[in-house]
Design a protein around this motif. Structure first.
Motif, PDB file in Angstrom:
ATOM      1  N   PRO A  37      -2.649  -2.054 -29.926  1.00 43.90           N
ATOM      2  CA  PRO A  37      -4.057  -2.118 -30.340  1.00 43.90           C
ATOM      3  C   PRO A  37      -4.705  -0.744 -30.229  1.00 43.90           C
ATOM      4  O   PRO A  37      -4.422   0.016 -29.291  1.00 43.90           O
ATOM      5  N   LYS A  38      -5.577  -0.438 -31.159  1.00 42.86           N
ATOM      6  CA  LYS A  38      -6.197   0.886 -31.203  1.00 42.86           C
ATOM      7  C   LYS A  38      -7.165   1.076 -30.031  1.00 42.86           C
ATOM      8  O   LYS A  38      -8.022   0.249 -29.773  1.00 42.86           O
ATOM      9  N   GLY A  39      -6.977   2.184 -29.312  1.00 40.82           N
ATOM     10  CA  GLY A  39      -7.931   2.567 -28.289  1.00 40.82           C
ATOM     11  C   GLY A  39      -7.864   1.802 -26.981  1.00 40.82           C
ATOM     12  O   GLY A  39      -8.729   1.979 -26.120  1.00 40.82           O
ATOM     13  N   ARG A  40      -6.858   0.971 -26.780  1.00 41.86           N
ATOM     14  CA  ARG A  40      -6.797   0.209 -25.531  1.00 41.86           C
ATOM     15  C   ARG A  40      -5.355  -0.210 -25.241  1.00 41.86           C
ATOM     16  O   ARG A  40      -4.484  -0.127 -26.108  1.00 41.86           O
ATOM     17  N   LEU A  41      -5.131  -0.653 -24.016  1.00 42.23           N
ATOM     18  CA  LEU A  41      -3.852  -1.214 -23.619  1.00 42.23           C
ATOM     19  C   LEU A  41      -3.876  -2.721 -23.823  1.00 42.23           C
ATOM     20  O   LEU A  41      -4.947  -3.327 -23.928  1.00 42.23           O
ATOM     21  N   ILE A  42      -2.700  -3.342 -23.837  1.00 39.98           N
ATOM     22  CA  ILE A  42      -2.651  -4.787 -23.979  1.00 39.98           C
ATOM     23  C   ILE A  42      -2.919  -5.431 -22.618  1.00 39.98           C
ATOM     24  O   ILE A  42      -2.808  -4.797 -21.564  1.00 39.98           O
ATOM     25  N   LEU A  43      -3.275  -6.721 -22.634  1.00 38.25           N
ATOM     26  CA  LEU A  43      -3.732  -7.412 -21.433  1.00 38.25           C
ATOM     27  C   LEU A  43      -2.745  -7.339 -20.256  1.00 38.25           C
ATOM     28  O   LEU A  43      -3.157  -7.036 -19.133  1.00 38.25           O
ATOM     29  N   PRO A  44      -1.445  -7.628 -20.442  1.00 38.83           N
ATOM     30  CA  PRO A  44      -0.540  -7.567 -19.283  1.00 38.83           C
ATOM     31  C   PRO A  44      -0.499  -6.185 -18.631  1.00 38.83           C
ATOM     32  O   PRO A  44      -0.362  -6.077 -17.413  1.00 38.83           O
ATOM     33  N   GLN A  45      -0.606  -5.123 -19.440  1.00 42.11           N
ATOM     34  CA  GLN A  45      -0.604  -3.774 -18.889  1.00 42.11           C
ATOM     35  C   GLN A  45      -1.855  -3.530 -18.053  1.00 42.11           C
ATOM     36  O   GLN A  45      -1.783  -2.991 -16.940  1.00 42.11           O
ATOM     37  N   VAL A  46      -3.004  -3.961 -18.555  1.00 45.00           N
ATOM     38  CA  VAL A  46      -4.259  -3.799 -17.823  1.00 45.00           C
ATOM     39  C   VAL A  46      -4.236  -4.611 -16.527  1.00 45.00           C
ATOM     40  O   VAL A  46      -4.632  -4.123 -15.460  1.00 45.00           O
ATOM     41  N   GLN A  47      -3.768  -5.860 -16.607  1.00 45.11           N
ATOM     42  CA  GLN A  47      -3.711  -6.704 -15.417  1.00 45.11           C
ATOM     43  C   GLN A  47      -2.785  -6.112 -14.356  1.00 45.11           C
ATOM     44  O   GLN A  47      -3.074  -6.179 -13.151  1.00 45.11           O
ATOM     45  N   THR A  48      -1.668  -5.545 -14.796  1.00 51.95           N
ATOM     46  CA  THR A  48      -0.718  -4.958 -13.847  1.00 51.95           C
ATOM     47  C   THR A  48      -1.316  -3.741 -13.153  1.00 51.95           C
ATOM     48  O   THR A  48      -1.187  -3.576 -11.927  1.00 51.95           O
ATOM     49  N   PRO A  73       0.824  -1.220   0.000  1.00 50.37           N
ATOM     50  CA  PRO A  73       0.000   0.000   0.000  1.00 50.37           C
ATOM     51  C   PRO A  73       0.853   1.263   0.000  1.00 50.37           C
ATOM     52  O   PRO A  73       1.822   1.382   0.754  1.00 50.37           O
ATOM     53  N   GLY A  74       0.507   2.194  -0.869  1.00 52.27           N
ATOM     54  CA  GLY A  74       1.229   3.460  -0.958  1.00 52.27           C
ATOM     55  C   GLY A  74       2.403   3.470  -1.902  1.00 52.27           C
ATOM     56  O   GLY A  74       2.954   4.541  -2.205  1.00 52.27           O
ATOM     57  N   ASP A  75       2.825   2.295  -2.391  1.00 50.39           N
ATOM     58  CA  ASP A  75       3.950   2.233  -3.327  1.00 50.39           C
ATOM     59  C   ASP A  75       3.581   2.852  -4.669  1.00 50.39           C
ATOM     60  O   ASP A  75       2.456   2.698  -5.163  1.00 50.39           O
ATOM     61  N   THR A  76       4.548   3.542  -5.269  1.00 50.13           N
ATOM     62  CA  THR A  76       4.366   4.099  -6.615  1.00 50.13           C
ATOM     63  C   THR A  76       5.064   3.199  -7.628  1.00 50.13           C
ATOM     64  O   THR A  76       6.254   2.920  -7.507  1.00 50.13           O
ATOM     65  N   ILE A  77       4.307   2.758  -8.621  1.00 49.18           N
ATOM     66  CA  ILE A  77       4.841   1.930  -9.701  1.00 49.18           C
ATOM     67  C   ILE A  77       4.622   2.668 -11.016  1.00 49.18           C
ATOM     68  O   ILE A  77       3.500   3.083 -11.325  1.00 49.18           O
ATOM     69  N   ILE A  78       5.681   2.846 -11.780  1.00 44.19           N
ATOM     70  CA  ILE A  78       5.562   3.485 -13.096  1.00 44.19           C
ATOM     71  C   ILE A  78       5.501   2.403 -14.172  1.00 44.19           C
ATOM     72  O   ILE A  78       6.348   1.502 -14.218  1.00 44.19           O
ATOM     73  N   LEU A  79       4.508   2.513 -15.043  1.00 42.20           N
ATOM     74  CA  LEU A  79       4.338   1.583 -16.150  1.00 42.20           C
ATOM     75  C   LEU A  79       4.615   2.323 -17.456  1.00 42.20           C
ATOM     76  O   LEU A  79       3.947   3.314 -17.770  1.00 42.20           O
ATOM     77  N   VAL A  80       5.610   1.862 -18.209  1.00 40.80           N
ATOM     78  CA  VAL A  80       5.953   2.472 -19.492  1.00 40.80           C
ATOM     79  C   VAL A  80       5.281   1.673 -20.594  1.00 40.80           C
ATOM     80  O   VAL A  80       5.612   0.507 -20.833  1.00 40.80           O
ATOM     81  N   CYS A  81       4.318   2.311 -21.264  1.00 45.63           N
ATOM     82  CA  CYS A  81       3.496   1.626 -22.265  1.00 45.63           C
ATOM     83  C   CYS A  81       3.588   2.357 -23.602  1.00 45.63           C
ATOM     84  O   CYS A  81       2.794   3.279 -23.870  1.00 45.63           O
TER      85      CYS A  81
END
Length: 425
Positions: free
Chosen positions: A217-228, A202-210
């Motif tokens: 894919p147009k208009g959405r993120l890929i599954l691993p990014q969404v799950q993360t 809790p409280g940790d900051t995680i940066i995701l580079v996408c």
């Protein structure tokens, strides 16, 4: 439940002879006409799947297969499809009729499931009408069984995990059968699987580079990014998302450094250069390798890069099927990076989707995708297939990190658990 990715569900395969009642049972359990039911043998041809929820298992995928005794013109191909299902499921339901004795084919398939360590629920389809007081009893777990049938064939209960008996055309025992399935322990599903197990508090900051490039894919993120992102939120963490070129700006705006940076593997080189050395860095693909398979085997496999000789056979395998782009990672970028490292004369072969060779002994290296669309059971099977046959296997994230000289940094967040498993970098 409806939003749970198919690859993260428990997969249950239904097996048995033609007209044993598999399709009728599935329709009864799902309470909807998922499978075509007919008195004509061989009605079910290709495997038919349906997503639903069975508590306490949670979200599942149930698959109806062709009869194991299909003698039609395409019977052999259909049976081969059913055999492929065995490699992917976590549980099996085997169906027999109470008016027919188990055949040699039945026993062969039951033993085939057992040899693959798949837990089996054996259900007897009551074709005839019985007096419930004279023919039904409860086992020690309170499950409805048919003692006349089971007692006559004791080998069945020695193979199957559970034995249940009912009239599949009636909803009388639907909840009982669902409870039976829900009480089983699936293969290769050990509690709650987690992408970020032990990595976020809790409280940790995680940066995701996408990166958003032509392959995204147009208009959405890929599954691993969404799950993360979802898992960070579930752990009360802070998920910050950016593209590669925005990473320095995001880092500069933070008063405290992030606990972890996670990048798309294709941007590993650039993100590594932009991320200070004191901030842990890994990729979505490496997280998936840890989540779905055996990270230590995949990291060990990358060492084979140093031994690749001109003319070496390399299999590049993806778990999904998609339209190839001009900068496709599997068919374009990875071959390009291999050439930059001096591997200019490799025999590259490609597979996608459910295709994966049974015999991989002729390959010098297997390069596999992150497998976000495959079940953990299937990923483990592919890794074990390679290891048993002595063929090194690595996944995209581990390979790309190694090719860019940053493997040690990319796996550093997991070194404690790798050390516990006897891994040597």
């Amino acid at each position: 439940m409806e939003q749970t990715p198919k690859a993260n569900r428990v997969h249950i395969g239904f097996f048995g002879r033609c007209n044993a009642g598999k399709s009728t049972l599935i329709n009864m359990l799902t309470d909807q006409p998922v499978s075509l039911v007919s008195e004509v043998a061989g009605t079910t041809t290709d495997p038919v799947s349906k997503s639903m929820e069975i508590l306490p298992l949670g979200p599942v995928v149930i698959t109806d297969t062709a009869g194991i005794d299909d003698t039609s013109e395409l019977g052999a191909l259909r049976i081969e499809k059913s055999e492929e299902i065995i490699k992917k499921i976590n549980l099996a339901v085997y169906v027999l009729r109470n008016d027919e004795a188990p055949t040699a084919d039945d026993m062969m398939w039951l033993n085939k499931l057992k040899q693959n360590n798949v837990p089996i629920a054996l259900f007897i389809n009551e074709i005839n009408t019985f007096d419930s007081k004279s023919t039904h009893d409860n086992d020690s777990n309170g499950n409805d069984t048919n003692p006349n049938y089971v007692d006559a064939y004791p080998d069945l209960s020695a193979i199957a995990t559970v034995v249940g008996s009912t009239d599949f055309t009636s909803n009388r025992d639907r909840l009982t059968l669902l409870d039976l399935l829900g009480g089983l322990t699936p293969l290769d599903v050990e509690g709650e699987q987690s992408l970020l197990q032990g990595l976020v508090d809790p409280g940790d900051t995680i940066i995701l580079v996408c990166p958003i490039d032509s392959a995204a894919p147009k208009g959405r993120l890929i599954l691993p990014q969404v799950q993360t992102i979802r898992e960070i939120l579930d752990n009360k963490g802070l998920a910050l998302v950016c593209q590669t070129e925005e990473l320095p700006t995001m880092l500069n705006k933070l008063s405290q450094k992030p606990k972890l940076v996670i990048t798309d593997s294709q941007a590993f080189e650039a993100v590594n250069a932009l991320t200070p050395a004191d901030i842990p860095l890994t990729s979505f693909s490496i997280l998936m390798a840890r989540f779905k398979g055996k990270l230590q085997d995949l990291v060990t496999g990358v060492k084979a890069l140093n031994n690749l000789k001109p003319g070496a056979r390399v299999l590049i395998s993806e778990g999904c099927t998609h339209r190839r782009q001009c900068d496709d990672i599997g068919t374009v970028k990875i071959p390009m990076w291999l050439k930059k490292k001096g591997h200019t004369d490799l025999q590259l072969e490609f597979t996608s989707g459910g295709a994966f060779p049974k015999d991989v002994s002729g390959y010098d290296l297997i390069i596999h995708c992150g497998a976000c669309m495959l079940t953990r059971r299937e990923v483990l099977r592919r890794i074990d297939c390679a290891v048993v046959q002595g063929t090194p296997i690595v996944n995209y994230g581990v390979l790309i990190a190694s090719l860019h000289g940053i493997l040690e940094r990319a796996i550093s967040p997991f070194m404690d658990e790798l050390d516990r498993k006897g891994f040597e970098c």
